[in-house]
Motif scaffolding. Structure first.
Motif, PDB file in Angstrom:
ATOM      1  N   GLU A  30       0.794  -1.278   0.119  1.00 43.71           N
ATOM      2  CA  GLU A  30       0.143   0.153  -0.024  1.00 43.71           C
ATOM      3  C   GLU A  30       1.047   1.205   0.061  1.00 43.71           C
ATOM      4  O   GLU A  30       1.951   1.334   0.707  1.00 43.71           O
ATOM      5  CB  GLU A  30      -0.919  -0.017   1.073  1.00 43.71           C
ATOM      6  N   ASN A  31       0.499   2.269  -0.826  1.00 47.08           N
ATOM      7  CA  ASN A  31       1.300   3.456  -0.919  1.00 47.08           C
ATOM      8  C   ASN A  31       2.786   3.279  -0.880  1.00 47.08           C
ATOM      9  O   ASN A  31       3.383   3.987  -0.480  1.00 47.08           O
ATOM     10  CB  ASN A  31       0.875   4.339   0.579  1.00 47.08           C
ATOM     11  N   GLY A  32       3.023   2.200  -1.651  1.00 42.64           N
ATOM     12  CA  GLY A  32       4.375   1.985  -2.194  1.00 42.64           C
ATOM     13  C   GLY A  32       5.439   1.234  -0.809  1.00 42.64           C
ATOM     14  O   GLY A  32       6.554   1.313  -1.091  1.00 42.64           O
ATOM     15  N   GLU A  67       0.982  -6.318  -5.951  1.00 34.90           N
ATOM     16  CA  GLU A  67       0.638  -5.148  -6.711  1.00 34.90           C
ATOM     17  C   GLU A  67       0.829  -5.470  -8.346  1.00 34.90           C
ATOM     18  O   GLU A  67       1.825  -5.963  -8.654  1.00 34.90           O
ATOM     19  CB  GLU A  67       1.737  -4.072  -6.467  1.00 34.90           C
TER      20      GLU A  67
END
Length: 97
Positions: A30-32, A67
């Motif tokens: 999440e979020n990199g 991802e």
């Protein structure tokens, strides 16, 4: 080389018992940021996004996408997945120069 058998459950205070089977090794992103309980990943680097996409297609069969494969700020193709055997892969393509 042989692998040790699974450890016997042991008392750990209020949990009563714990064994290696009770630990979740799920990988999320999440979020990199990657969060996992796994001890290692396998990485595969391709020369082109098409080369990476072909490997991705084979590994994704029966697996779970962490991802989705797509462009990232550092590479034209990046993705993470856990294959049907439970191995998490990081795939990316060589950045264009």
């Amino acid at each position: 080389m042989s692998l040790p058998s699974s450890p016997r459950p042991r008392s750990v205070g209020p949990l009563k018992e714990i064994s290696w089977r009770s630990v979740s090794l799920r990988t999320t992103r999440e979020n990199g940021l990657t969060t996992t309980g796994e001890r290692f990943f396998l990485c595969a680097h391709g020369e082109t996004p098409d080369e990476v996409a072909a490997l991705w297609a084979r590994l994704a069969v029966g697996g779970t996408v962490v991802e989705a494969l797509g462009p990232a700020p550092w590479t034209p193709a990046f993705g993470m997945l856990t294959d049907r055997f439970g191995i998490t892969w990081i795939l990316d393509a060589t950045p264009e120069r």
